[in-house]
Motif scaffolding. Structure first.
Motif, PDB file in Angstrom:
ATOM      1  N   TRP A  26       3.903  -3.424   9.302  1.00 38.60           N
ATOM      2  CA  TRP A  26       4.217  -2.038   9.679  1.00 38.60           C
ATOM      3  C   TRP A  26       4.489  -1.192   8.434  1.00 38.60           C
ATOM      4  O   TRP A  26       3.966  -0.094   8.284  1.00 38.60           O
ATOM      5  N   TYR A  29       1.292  -0.649   6.486  1.00 36.07           N
ATOM      6  CA  TYR A  29       0.423   0.279   7.211  1.00 36.07           C
ATOM      7  C   TYR A  29       0.866   1.727   7.003  1.00 36.07           C
ATOM      8  O   TYR A  29       0.049   2.590   6.680  1.00 36.07           O
ATOM      9  N   TRP A  33      -1.351   4.322   4.947  1.00 31.92           N
ATOM     10  CA  TRP A  33      -1.897   5.427   5.745  1.00 31.92           C
ATOM     11  C   TRP A  33      -1.645   6.768   5.063  1.00 31.92           C
ATOM     12  O   TRP A  33      -2.536   7.608   4.963  1.00 31.92           O
TER      13      TRP A  33
END
Length: 163
Positions: A26, A29, A33
């Motif tokens: 998480w 990511y 991102w």
């Protein structure tokens, strides 16, 4: 079971083994991102870092701060995905997000700079919690690392009492 100066830390359950990896994915990511916006100079990212640098009195230093923060996030994302450096990556994620949360709360940026319900602030808080959780699950490794750091290392055993 790993023992740090008399403080046993159970590591045998599936959840205790799997949760740090889910949290690490998480964190990585979210960091990766948002790199597309920081590294390409997207309008929203430039505006956000301009607000921050102007507020700090560093007018004109938006780009170095934006690229610097993005680089730190990239490093944290890489570290958190490698088992041997996961504690360090969790610590970096926590530190980076502490800064993000501070600037959202203390600067003119505010909690909801993009008027999207505070998504950026919410994700910063969730990554901060995930970084702390990774540090908790990898506390034996974090303490072992701290013991090797000059000056700070002498206090690592005192921290182990809280783990």
């Amino acid at each position: 079971m790993i023992v740090v100066k008399g403080a046993p830390m159970a590591k045998s359950g599936f959840l205790a083994r799997a949760l740090p990896w889910g949290l690490a994915l998480w964190v990585a990511y979210v960091f990766v991102w948002y790199l597309q916006y920081k590294f390409t100079g997207a309008d929203g990212s430039v505006w956000l870092f301009t607000v921050l640098t102007d507020w700090m009195g560093l007018n004109g230093y938006e780009k170095p701060m934006r690229i610097g923060v993005g680089s730190a996030e990239l490093l944290a994302a890489m570290l958190v995905l490698y088992r041997r450096t996961q504690a360090l990556g969790g610590a970096m994620a926590t530190g980076i997000m502490t800064g993000a949360i501070f600037f959202h709360v203390a600067s003119p940026l505010g909690i909801d700079p993009y008027e999207d319900g505070g998504r950026l602030f919410t994700e910063a808080c969730l990554v901060w919690i995930a970084g702390l959780a990774i540090l908790w699950f990898r506390r034996a490794e974090a303490l072992a690392f701290l013991r090797r750091v000059p000056v700070i290392g002498r206090y690592a055993d005192g921290l182990a009492r809280f783990a």
